[in-house]
Design a protein around this motif. Structure first.
Motif, PDB file in Angstrom:
ATOM      1  N   THR A  25       0.857  -1.176   0.000  1.00  0.00           N
ATOM      2  CA  THR A  25       0.000   0.000   0.000  1.00  0.00           C
ATOM      3  C   THR A  25       0.897   1.231   0.000  1.00  0.00           C
ATOM      4  OG1 THR A  25      -1.679  -1.164   1.280  1.00  0.00           O
ATOM      5  CG2 THR A  25      -1.851   1.229   1.216  1.00  0.00           C
ATOM      6  N   ILE A  78       0.320   5.687 -11.404  1.00  0.00           N
ATOM      7  CA  ILE A  78      -0.128   5.175 -10.112  1.00  0.00           C
ATOM      8  C   ILE A  78      -0.423   6.378  -9.225  1.00  0.00           C
ATOM      9  CG2 ILE A  78       0.453   3.779  -8.103  1.00  0.00           C
ATOM     10  CD1 ILE A  78       2.440   2.258  -9.959  1.00  0.00           C
ATOM     11  N   VAL A  82      -6.038   7.286  -5.475  1.00  0.00           N
ATOM     12  CA  VAL A  82      -7.065   6.511  -6.172  1.00  0.00           C
ATOM     13  C   VAL A  82      -6.805   5.012  -6.043  1.00  0.00           C
ATOM     14  CG1 VAL A  82      -8.159   6.083  -8.411  1.00  0.00           C
ATOM     15  CG2 VAL A  82      -7.444   8.404  -7.799  1.00  0.00           C
ATOM     16  N   THR A  83      -5.563   4.601  -6.283  1.00  0.00           N
ATOM     17  CA  THR A  83      -5.213   3.176  -6.253  1.00  0.00           C
ATOM     18  C   THR A  83      -3.931   2.962  -5.433  1.00  0.00           C
ATOM     19  OG1 THR A  83      -4.081   3.454  -8.376  1.00  0.00           O
ATOM     20  CG2 THR A  83      -6.323   2.566  -8.440  1.00  0.00           C
ATOM     21  N   GLU A  85      -3.286   0.445  -3.429  1.00  0.00           N
ATOM     22  CA  GLU A  85      -2.963  -0.978  -3.292  1.00  0.00           C
ATOM     23  C   GLU A  85      -2.356  -1.496  -4.592  1.00  0.00           C
ATOM     24  OE1 GLU A  85      -4.210  -3.061  -0.531  1.00  0.00           O
ATOM     25  OE2 GLU A  85      -4.765  -1.227   0.536  1.00  0.00           O
ATOM     26  N   PHE A 108      -2.418  -2.631 -10.484  1.00  0.00           N
ATOM     27  CA  PHE A 108      -3.477  -2.243  -9.558  1.00  0.00           C
ATOM     28  C   PHE A 108      -4.792  -2.601 -10.242  1.00  0.00           C
ATOM     29  CE2 PHE A 108      -2.335   1.647 -11.889  1.00  0.00           C
ATOM     30  CZ  PHE A 108      -3.548   2.051 -12.411  1.00  0.00           C
ATOM     31  N   ASN A 109      -5.695  -3.179  -9.471  1.00  0.00           N
ATOM     32  CA  ASN A 109      -6.936  -3.735 -10.031  1.00  0.00           C
ATOM     33  C   ASN A 109      -6.561  -4.640 -11.213  1.00  0.00           C
ATOM     34  OD1 ASN A 109      -8.360  -2.229  -8.103  1.00  0.00           O
ATOM     35  ND2 ASN A 109      -8.453  -0.468  -9.464  1.00  0.00           N
ATOM     36  N   THR A 111      -5.201  -3.397 -14.028  1.00  0.00           N
ATOM     37  CA  THR A 111      -4.359  -2.550 -14.862  1.00  0.00           C
ATOM     38  C   THR A 111      -2.883  -2.822 -14.599  1.00  0.00           C
ATOM     39  OG1 THR A 111      -6.024  -0.804 -14.827  1.00  0.00           O
ATOM     40  CG2 THR A 111      -3.788  -0.149 -15.436  1.00  0.00           C
TER      41      THR A 111
END
Length: 123
Positions: A25, A78, A82-83, A85, A108-109, A111
């Motif tokens: 994170t 990144i 927003v992201t 993790e 991330f997710n 992506t």
């Protein structure tokens, strides 16, 4: 950790021989984002490369020096707000030798944000 409190390692698991998955994170409140960039934070690529080195050092249980990097592709920004993790997949070869080779994919997710290959030597 070169940048104190820049990220938190949530897990680092061996998934197969020479393959590891790390979940981290990013700390969106870190001072680096005050300048990179104010109002629109973007995780610096060099910081991501440092994280990969630090994770590889942890797996190898030894300090490392980067000798070369190739196929470095930053494919998505990144934004830690927003992201925060990230999942890093590391394929590490040469843990028994003087040169350690790493192939990384950071996501991330769904992506892909970064792909790179690095060669490190033991200090």
């Amino acid at each position: 950790m070169l940048l104190k409190d820049f990220y938190k390692l949530k897990s680092l698991d061996k998934t197969a021989e020479g393959k590891y998955t790390a979940c981290i994170t990013i700390n969106a409140a870190h001072d680096v984002f005050k300048g990179h960039f104010p109002g629109n934070p973007v995780t610096p690529g060099v910081c991501m490369m440092q994280i990969i080195k630090e994770l590889t050092q942890q797996v190898a249980n030894t300090p490392l020096t980067m000798k070369s990097a190739s196929n470095v592709k930053f494919m998505a920004l990144i934004n830690p707000e927003v992201t925060p993790e990230l999942k890093l997949e590391l394929e590490i070869a040469g843990l028994d030798g003087e040169e350690i080779k790493v192939k990384n994919t950071t996501c991330f997710n769904d992506t892909v944000a970064l792909k790179l290959s690095c060669n490190y030597s033991r200090n």
